[in-house]
Every structure is written in C-alpha cells, then in structure tokens.
Design a protein around this motif. Structure first.
Motif, PDB file in Angstrom:
ATOM      1  N   GLU A 120       1.994  -2.256  -8.401  1.00 41.66           N
ATOM      2  CA  GLU A 120       2.480  -1.182  -7.540  1.00 41.66           C
ATOM      3  C   GLU A 120       1.858   0.118  -8.039  1.00 41.66           C
ATOM      4  OE1 GLU A 120       6.783  -1.587  -7.663  1.00 41.66           O
ATOM      5  OE2 GLU A 120       6.694  -3.053  -6.034  1.00 41.66           O
ATOM      6  N   PRO A 121       0.752   0.529  -7.431  1.00 42.72           N
ATOM      7  CA  PRO A 121       0.054   1.713  -7.931  1.00 42.72           C
ATOM      8  C   PRO A 121       0.865   2.989  -7.727  1.00 42.72           C
ATOM      9  CG  PRO A 121      -0.856   1.062  -5.823  1.00 42.72           C
ATOM     10  CD  PRO A 121       0.135  -0.007  -6.218  1.00 42.72           C
ATOM     11  N   ARG A 122       0.601   3.940  -8.556  1.00 43.18           N
ATOM     12  CA  ARG A 122       1.219   5.262  -8.406  1.00 43.18           C
ATOM     13  C   ARG A 122       0.428   6.000  -7.329  1.00 43.18           C
ATOM     14  NH1 ARG A 122       1.620  10.032 -12.804  1.00 43.18           N
ATOM     15  NH2 ARG A 122       2.946  11.395 -11.553  1.00 43.18           N
ATOM     16  N   VAL A 123       1.126   6.402  -6.285  1.00 43.42           N
ATOM     17  CA  VAL A 123       0.485   7.038  -5.138  1.00 43.42           C
ATOM     18  C   VAL A 123       0.802   8.530  -5.151  1.00 43.42           C
ATOM     19  CG1 VAL A 123       0.312   7.072  -2.621  1.00 43.42           C
ATOM     20  CG2 VAL A 123       0.711   4.899  -3.815  1.00 43.42           C
ATOM     21  N   PHE A 124      -0.240   9.334  -5.023  1.00 41.17           N
ATOM     22  CA  PHE A 124      -0.102  10.782  -4.973  1.00 41.17           C
ATOM     23  C   PHE A 124      -0.285  11.217  -3.523  1.00 41.17           C
ATOM     24  CE2 PHE A 124      -1.704   9.559  -9.106  1.00 41.17           C
ATOM     25  CZ  PHE A 124      -0.852  10.235  -9.965  1.00 41.17           C
ATOM     26  N   GLU A 125       0.777  11.801  -2.947  1.00 41.79           N
ATOM     27  CA  GLU A 125       0.728  12.214  -1.548  1.00 41.79           C
ATOM     28  C   GLU A 125       0.942  13.717  -1.423  1.00 41.79           C
ATOM     29  OE1 GLU A 125       2.490   9.466   1.478  1.00 41.79           O
ATOM     30  OE2 GLU A 125       3.499   8.635  -0.296  1.00 41.79           O
ATOM     31  N   ASP A 126       0.260  14.303  -0.463  1.00 42.83           N
ATOM     32  CA  ASP A 126       0.490  15.686  -0.098  1.00 42.83           C
ATOM     33  C   ASP A 126       0.113  15.858   1.368  1.00 42.83           C
ATOM     34  OD1 ASP A 126      -2.317  16.030   0.032  1.00 42.83           O
ATOM     35  OD2 ASP A 126      -2.421  16.896  -1.979  1.00 42.83           O
ATOM     36  N   ASP A 127       0.029  17.092   1.837  1.00 43.37           N
ATOM     37  CA  ASP A 127      -0.227  17.323   3.252  1.00 43.37           C
ATOM     38  C   ASP A 127      -1.623  16.877   3.696  1.00 43.37           C
ATOM     39  OD1 ASP A 127      -1.402  19.369   1.784  1.00 43.37           O
ATOM     40  OD2 ASP A 127      -0.914  20.944   3.217  1.00 43.37           O
ATOM     41  N   ARG A 128      -2.500  16.572   2.765  1.00 44.04           N
ATOM     42  CA  ARG A 128      -3.841  16.086   3.106  1.00 44.04           C
ATOM     43  C   ARG A 128      -3.885  14.581   3.293  1.00 44.04           C
ATOM     44  NH1 ARG A 128      -6.794  17.793  -2.042  1.00 44.04           N
ATOM     45  NH2 ARG A 128      -4.794  17.078  -2.807  1.00 44.04           N
ATOM     46  N   GLY A 129      -2.890  13.870   2.761  1.00 49.48           N
ATOM     47  CA  GLY A 129      -2.882  12.408   2.804  1.00 49.48           C
ATOM     48  C   GLY A 129      -2.413  11.846   1.480  1.00 49.48           C
ATOM     49  N   TYR A 130      -3.107  10.858   0.971  1.00 49.66           N
ATOM     50  CA  TYR A 130      -2.715  10.261  -0.305  1.00 49.66           C
ATOM     51  C   TYR A 130      -3.938   9.858  -1.114  1.00 49.66           C
ATOM     52  CZ  TYR A 130      -3.735   5.694   1.807  1.00 49.66           C
ATOM     53  OH  TYR A 130      -4.359   4.635   2.413  1.00 49.66           O
ATOM     54  N   PHE A 131      -3.697   9.588  -2.404  1.00 47.65           N
ATOM     55  CA  PHE A 131      -4.721   9.099  -3.318  1.00 47.65           C
ATOM     56  C   PHE A 131      -4.045   8.153  -4.283  1.00 47.65           C
ATOM     57  CE2 PHE A 131      -6.533   9.130  -7.555  1.00 47.65           C
ATOM     58  CZ  PHE A 131      -7.857   8.805  -7.301  1.00 47.65           C
ATOM     59  N   PHE A 132      -4.729   7.045  -4.624  1.00 47.36           N
ATOM     60  CA  PHE A 132      -4.264   6.170  -5.703  1.00 47.36           C
ATOM     61  C   PHE A 132      -5.432   5.372  -6.245  1.00 47.36           C
ATOM     62  CE2 PHE A 132      -3.884   3.426  -2.019  1.00 47.36           C
ATOM     63  CZ  PHE A 132      -4.198   2.146  -2.473  1.00 47.36           C
ATOM     64  N   GLU A 133      -5.289   4.928  -7.496  1.00 49.62           N
ATOM     65  CA  GLU A 133      -6.289   4.051  -8.101  1.00 49.62           C
ATOM     66  C   GLU A 133      -5.933   2.625  -7.733  1.00 49.62           C
ATOM     67  OE1 GLU A 133      -6.401   4.706 -12.336  1.00 49.62           O
ATOM     68  OE2 GLU A 133      -7.646   6.501 -12.106  1.00 49.62           O
ATOM     69  N   ALA A 134      -6.762   1.990  -6.911  1.00 52.97           N
ATOM     70  CA  ALA A 134      -6.524   0.613  -6.507  1.00 52.97           C
ATOM     71  C   ALA A 134      -6.882  -0.355  -7.637  1.00 52.97           C
ATOM     72  CB  ALA A 134      -7.342   0.279  -5.262  1.00 52.97           C
ATOM     73  N   PHE A 135      -7.830   0.052  -8.467  1.00 52.71           N
ATOM     74  CA  PHE A 135      -8.199  -0.774  -9.616  1.00 52.71           C
ATOM     75  C   PHE A 135      -8.735   0.123 -10.705  1.00 52.71           C
ATOM     76  CE2 PHE A 135     -11.314  -3.100 -12.162  1.00 52.71           C
ATOM     77  CZ  PHE A 135     -10.506  -4.111 -12.645  1.00 52.71           C
TER      78      PHE A 135
END
Length: 181
Positions: A15-30
C-alpha cells in the motif's frame, strides 16, 4: 512499512504512500530499497500489461521449475479481483487461495512470490492490469488450474455464467491434477 501481511506466508500487499494535492497525486510504485527492506529482492526483468472488459477472467496461471515467476501486480485503470493459490508443496497454506481487490483508486499492489498460481477478473467496465515479473515467460514451463475448481471454491464476485475466458483457460486441469510448481 507500506507492506501488509496476508494470511499466506510471503504473500504481501503493498500500500504505497500517496501524496495528493490540487494538481493530482504522486507515489512510488516501486522502489528497490523499500522492497528490499521488506525482504523482496527480486530483479524484475519483464513488465506486462493487459486491457480487458468487465467479466474477463484470466487464470489461474503459473510457471514451473527454473522458469517460475514472482510477480508484482497492480491496476492502472478500473478494478479487478486478484486471486492467488499457494502451490508450494511444503507450505502450511498449500492449496489455499487469497483474493484482494486491486484498483486504480486504491493503488494497492500484490507481491506474488514464486510457487503461486495467479489470476484475476475485471469488476469494472474496463481495466488496465500491469505486472512486473522476475523471470521471462517460458511457454514450455507454463501451467494452470481451472478458475472454477470445486476444491478451491473461489468466489470471483461475478456471475460465472457471464465470465469471459480464453479457450486455453477453459481447458486447464483441476487442482490436484495440475502440473506441480
């Protein structure tokens, strides 16, 4: 640690840590270091991607011997029920299965070690399924188990009369008659 243990040894839900804001999201998939800290140090050598529609059921597939594959599976679009069956003969959970919903929304990934049969069914209108393998596909080493095996009794969460399967998957043997992993 972003890994959740499942009831089956060595089978981990990421379960990756997801960083979300008004632009969308980012996470490290691997991230090889993060996975190594969880004891997963497989060199992934092949990426596969499939697009399917609702009711498409793929599996249960595996490869045997030197060509066995560990997989890191996830959904890029839509939703699937992902299912694995433990085929490791010395495992206390041999013959048991585990299913988990993977979706673009929940961003979960399942790490499937070598020695498991794997399959999934699409629960959304369409789904893009992506997975990394630690070994190359080798046709002569492939095996499979029927999706509707009565001993496994998998709840695929759809009406199986509506399942869309390949001819190959319809001809797979039942558990116990399958090629040994």
């Amino acid at each position: 640690m972003p890994f959740v243990k499942t009831p089956i040894a060595d089978l981990l839900l990421f379960e990756p840590r997801v960083f979300e804001d008004d632009r969308g999201y980012f996470f490290e998939a691997f991230n090889a270091q993060t996975f190594a800290e969880a004891g997963i140090e497989r060199p992934f050598v092949q990426d596969n991607q499939a697009r399917s529609t609702y009711g498409v059921l793929r599996g249960l597939h595996y490869q045997v011997g030197e060509q066995a594959q560990a997989k890191l599976v996830r959904v890029l679009e839509g939703k699937v029920l992902d299912v694995v069956v433990d085929l490791r003969p010395d495992s206390p959970t041999y013959g048991e299965h585990y299913g988990v919903e993977l979706s673009a929304e929940n961003k979960r990934q399942l790490y499937v070690p070598r020695g498991f049969a794997h399959g999934y069914v699409v629960l959304s209108e369409t789904a893009e399924f992506f997975y990394k393998c630690d070994n190359f596909y080798h046709k002569a080493s492939e095996g499979g188990i029927r999706y509707d095996d009565p001993q496994l009794n998998i709840d695929w969460q759809i009406d199986l009369a509506q399942a869309i399967l390949s001819e190959k998957d319809l001809e797979l043997p039942h558990f116990g008659q399958h090629r040994k992993a």
